[in-house]
Design a protein around this motif. Structure first.
Motif, PDB file in Angstrom:
ATOM      1  N   ARG A  44      34.630  37.080  42.057  1.00 52.08           N
ATOM      2  CA  ARG A  44      34.156  37.024  43.420  1.00 52.08           C
ATOM      3  C   ARG A  44      35.414  36.159  44.199  1.00 52.08           C
ATOM      4  NH1 ARG A  44      28.630  34.111  42.748  1.00 52.08           N
ATOM      5  NH2 ARG A  44      30.067  32.931  40.992  1.00 52.08           N
ATOM      6  N   GLY A  45      35.897  36.890  45.476  1.00 49.72           N
ATOM      7  CA  GLY A  45      36.892  36.426  46.192  1.00 49.72           C
ATOM      8  C   GLY A  45      38.265  36.582  45.826  1.00 49.72           C
ATOM      9  N   LYS A  46      38.321  37.187  44.803  1.00 51.20           N
ATOM     10  CA  LYS A  46      39.762  37.787  44.371  1.00 51.20           C
ATOM     11  C   LYS A  46      39.914  39.012  44.612  1.00 51.20           C
ATOM     12  CE  LYS A  46      39.373  33.852  41.946  1.00 51.20           C
ATOM     13  NZ  LYS A  46      38.011  33.149  42.419  1.00 51.20           N
ATOM     14  N   ASP A  47      41.541  39.365  44.366  1.00 46.17           N
ATOM     15  CA  ASP A  47      41.735  40.664  44.884  1.00 46.17           C
ATOM     16  C   ASP A  47      41.367  41.708  43.503  1.00 46.17           C
ATOM     17  OD1 ASP A  47      42.999  42.616  46.125  1.00 46.17           O
ATOM     18  OD2 ASP A  47      44.922  42.150  45.585  1.00 46.17           O
ATOM     19  N   TYR A  48      40.083  42.013  43.607  1.00 50.35           N
ATOM     20  CA  TYR A  48      39.546  42.747  42.459  1.00 50.35           C
ATOM     21  C   TYR A  48      38.255  43.642  43.095  1.00 50.35           C
ATOM     22  CZ  TYR A  48      39.145  44.185  37.640  1.00 50.35           C
ATOM     23  OH  TYR A  48      39.306  44.947  36.387  1.00 50.35           O
ATOM     24  N   PHE A  49      37.996  44.580  42.365  1.00 49.73           N
ATOM     25  CA  PHE A  49      37.262  45.607  43.035  1.00 49.73           C
ATOM     26  C   PHE A  49      35.494  45.166  42.410  1.00 49.73           C
ATOM     27  CE2 PHE A  49      38.335  47.356  38.791  1.00 49.73           C
ATOM     28  CZ  PHE A  49      37.091  47.857  38.265  1.00 49.73           C
ATOM     29  N   THR A  50      35.169  44.151  41.799  1.00 49.28           N
ATOM     30  CA  THR A  50      34.107  44.106  41.405  1.00 49.28           C
ATOM     31  C   THR A  50      33.907  42.302  41.412  1.00 49.28           C
ATOM     32  OG1 THR A  50      32.186  44.703  39.522  1.00 49.28           O
ATOM     33  CG2 THR A  50      34.536  44.012  38.881  1.00 49.28           C
ATOM     34  N   ASP A  51      32.730  42.167  41.468  1.00 52.56           N
ATOM     35  CA  ASP A  51      32.462  40.600  41.595  1.00 52.56           C
ATOM     36  C   ASP A  51      32.438  39.995  39.896  1.00 52.56           C
ATOM     37  OD1 ASP A  51      31.864  40.742  44.120  1.00 52.56           O
ATOM     38  OD2 ASP A  51      29.606  40.822  43.589  1.00 52.56           O
ATOM     39  N   PHE A  52      31.976  40.578  38.982  1.00 55.26           N
ATOM     40  CA  PHE A  52      32.061  40.042  37.360  1.00 55.26           C
ATOM     41  C   PHE A  52      32.784  41.076  36.730  1.00 55.26           C
ATOM     42  CE2 PHE A  52      29.442  36.959  39.489  1.00 55.26           C
ATOM     43  CZ  PHE A  52      29.594  35.885  38.827  1.00 55.26           C
ATOM     44  N   VAL A  53      33.399  40.572  35.531  1.00 52.22           N
ATOM     45  CA  VAL A  53      33.842  41.429  34.459  1.00 52.22           C
ATOM     46  C   VAL A  53      33.459  40.921  33.053  1.00 52.22           C
ATOM     47  CG1 VAL A  53      35.728  42.538  33.371  1.00 52.22           C
ATOM     48  CG2 VAL A  53      35.846  42.342  35.881  1.00 52.22           C
ATOM     49  N   ILE A  54      32.721  41.384  32.446  1.00 46.88           N
ATOM     50  CA  ILE A  54      32.278  41.223  31.203  1.00 46.88           C
ATOM     51  C   ILE A  54      32.884  41.962  30.073  1.00 46.88           C
ATOM     52  CG2 ILE A  54      30.453  40.521  29.456  1.00 46.88           C
ATOM     53  CD1 ILE A  54      28.451  40.617  31.917  1.00 46.88           C
ATOM     54  N   LEU A  55      33.559  41.178  28.991  1.00 48.27           N
ATOM     55  CA  LEU A  55      34.265  41.606  27.816  1.00 48.27           C
ATOM     56  C   LEU A  55      33.663  41.475  26.539  1.00 48.27           C
ATOM     57  CD1 LEU A  55      38.145  41.121  28.585  1.00 48.27           C
ATOM     58  CD2 LEU A  55      36.980  43.210  29.261  1.00 48.27           C
ATOM     59  N   ALA A  56      33.535  42.410  25.600  1.00 44.94           N
ATOM     60  CA  ALA A  56      33.041  42.253  24.388  1.00 44.94           C
ATOM     61  C   ALA A  56      33.788  43.070  23.329  1.00 44.94           C
ATOM     62  CB  ALA A  56      31.429  42.608  24.216  1.00 44.94           C
ATOM     63  N   THR A  57      34.002  42.516  22.167  1.00 43.63           N
ATOM     64  CA  THR A  57      34.512  43.316  21.166  1.00 43.63           C
ATOM     65  C   THR A  57      33.366  43.937  20.189  1.00 43.63           C
ATOM     66  OG1 THR A  57      36.494  41.708  21.115  1.00 43.63           O
ATOM     67  CG2 THR A  57      35.996  43.290  19.207  1.00 43.63           C
ATOM     68  N   THR A  58      33.956  45.061  20.043  1.00 46.95           N
ATOM     69  CA  THR A  58      32.784  46.187  19.123  1.00 46.95           C
ATOM     70  C   THR A  58      33.375  46.110  17.431  1.00 46.95           C
ATOM     71  OG1 THR A  58      33.744  48.333  19.844  1.00 46.95           O
ATOM     72  CG2 THR A  58      31.802  47.377  21.173  1.00 46.95           C
ATOM     73  N   LEU A  59      32.465  46.412  16.877  1.00 44.20           N
ATOM     74  CA  LEU A  59      32.828  46.299  15.377  1.00 44.20           C
ATOM     75  C   LEU A  59      33.342  47.905  15.093  1.00 44.20           C
ATOM     76  CD1 LEU A  59      30.022  44.407  13.870  1.00 44.20           C
ATOM     77  CD2 LEU A  59      32.151  43.690  14.332  1.00 44.20           C
ATOM     78  N   THR A  60      32.480  49.102  15.666  1.00 44.40           N
ATOM     79  CA  THR A  60      32.704  50.262  15.330  1.00 44.40           C
ATOM     80  C   THR A  60      32.486  51.225  16.582  1.00 44.40           C
ATOM     81  OG1 THR A  60      30.675  50.900  14.385  1.00 44.40           O
ATOM     82  CG2 THR A  60      32.339  49.966  12.903  1.00 44.40           C
ATOM     83  N   GLN A  61      32.787  52.433  16.829  1.00 45.47           N
ATOM     84  CA  GLN A  61      32.240  53.356  17.498  1.00 45.47           C
ATOM     85  C   GLN A  61      30.633  53.384  17.733  1.00 45.47           C
ATOM     86  OE1 GLN A  61      33.412  57.453  17.492  1.00 45.47           O
ATOM     87  NE2 GLN A  61      32.780  57.744  20.012  1.00 45.47           N
ATOM     88  N   ARG A  62      30.038  53.278  16.506  1.00 47.53           N
ATOM     89  CA  ARG A  62      28.765  53.342  16.664  1.00 47.53           C
ATOM     90  C   ARG A  62      28.113  52.342  17.107  1.00 47.53           C
ATOM     91  NH1 ARG A  62      25.983  55.635  11.213  1.00 47.53           N
ATOM     92  NH2 ARG A  62      25.457  57.183  12.402  1.00 47.53           N
ATOM     93  N   HIS A  63      28.569  51.005  16.741  1.00 43.04           N
ATOM     94  CA  HIS A  63      28.379  49.885  17.278  1.00 43.04           C
ATOM     95  C   HIS A  63      28.257  49.601  18.742  1.00 43.04           C
ATOM     96  CE1 HIS A  63      28.859  45.395  17.986  1.00 43.04           C
ATOM     97  NE2 HIS A  63      27.574  45.345  17.660  1.00 43.04           N
TER      98      HIS A  63
END
Length: 110
Positions: free
Chosen positions: A26-45
């Motif tokens: 929020r208030g930054k030069d970005y197109f959305t308010d929040f970004v959430i990143l997470a690592t997955t174990l496999t494609q199925r996961h």
């Protein structure tokens, strides 16, 4: 907003996503308010995480604008929140955290 973020991170955590990070854009030069990143174990996961997010969040009235998914990277667009689910290799390769951290530290108008 925090309730929504908490619900998303709780679902990801319960379904064993790894290294969950939240970026307040929020208030930054970005197109959305929040970004959430997470690592997955496999494609199925990753697909399982997407299904769980859709099931639980739609029940709470959340609207999914778009879901793009590949073998190593899935992006879920909730409008003001973007969720990236990446394989460990893609997360290391693209290092989105570095970009988001630099933008998160920016002050608007700097």
């Amino acid at each position: 907003m925090q309730t929504r973020i908490d619900a998303i991170t709780q679902i990801l955590d319960e379904k064993k996503a790894e290294d969950i990070q939240i970026f307040d854009m929020r208030g930054k030069d970005y197109f959305t308010d929040f970004v959430i990143l997470a690592t997955t174990l496999t494609q199925r996961h990753a697909l399982s995480l997407i299904d769980e997010l859709k099931t639980k969040l739609k029940a709470k009235g959340e609207e999914f604008l778009s879901i793009e998914s590949s073998e190593d990277w899935s992006v879920i667009d909730l409008g003001d929140i973007i969720i990236h689910l990446l394989s460990e290799q893609y997360r290391l390769k693209y290092n989105i955290e570095e970009l988001l951290n630099s933008l998160e530290k920016q002050k608007l108008g700097s």
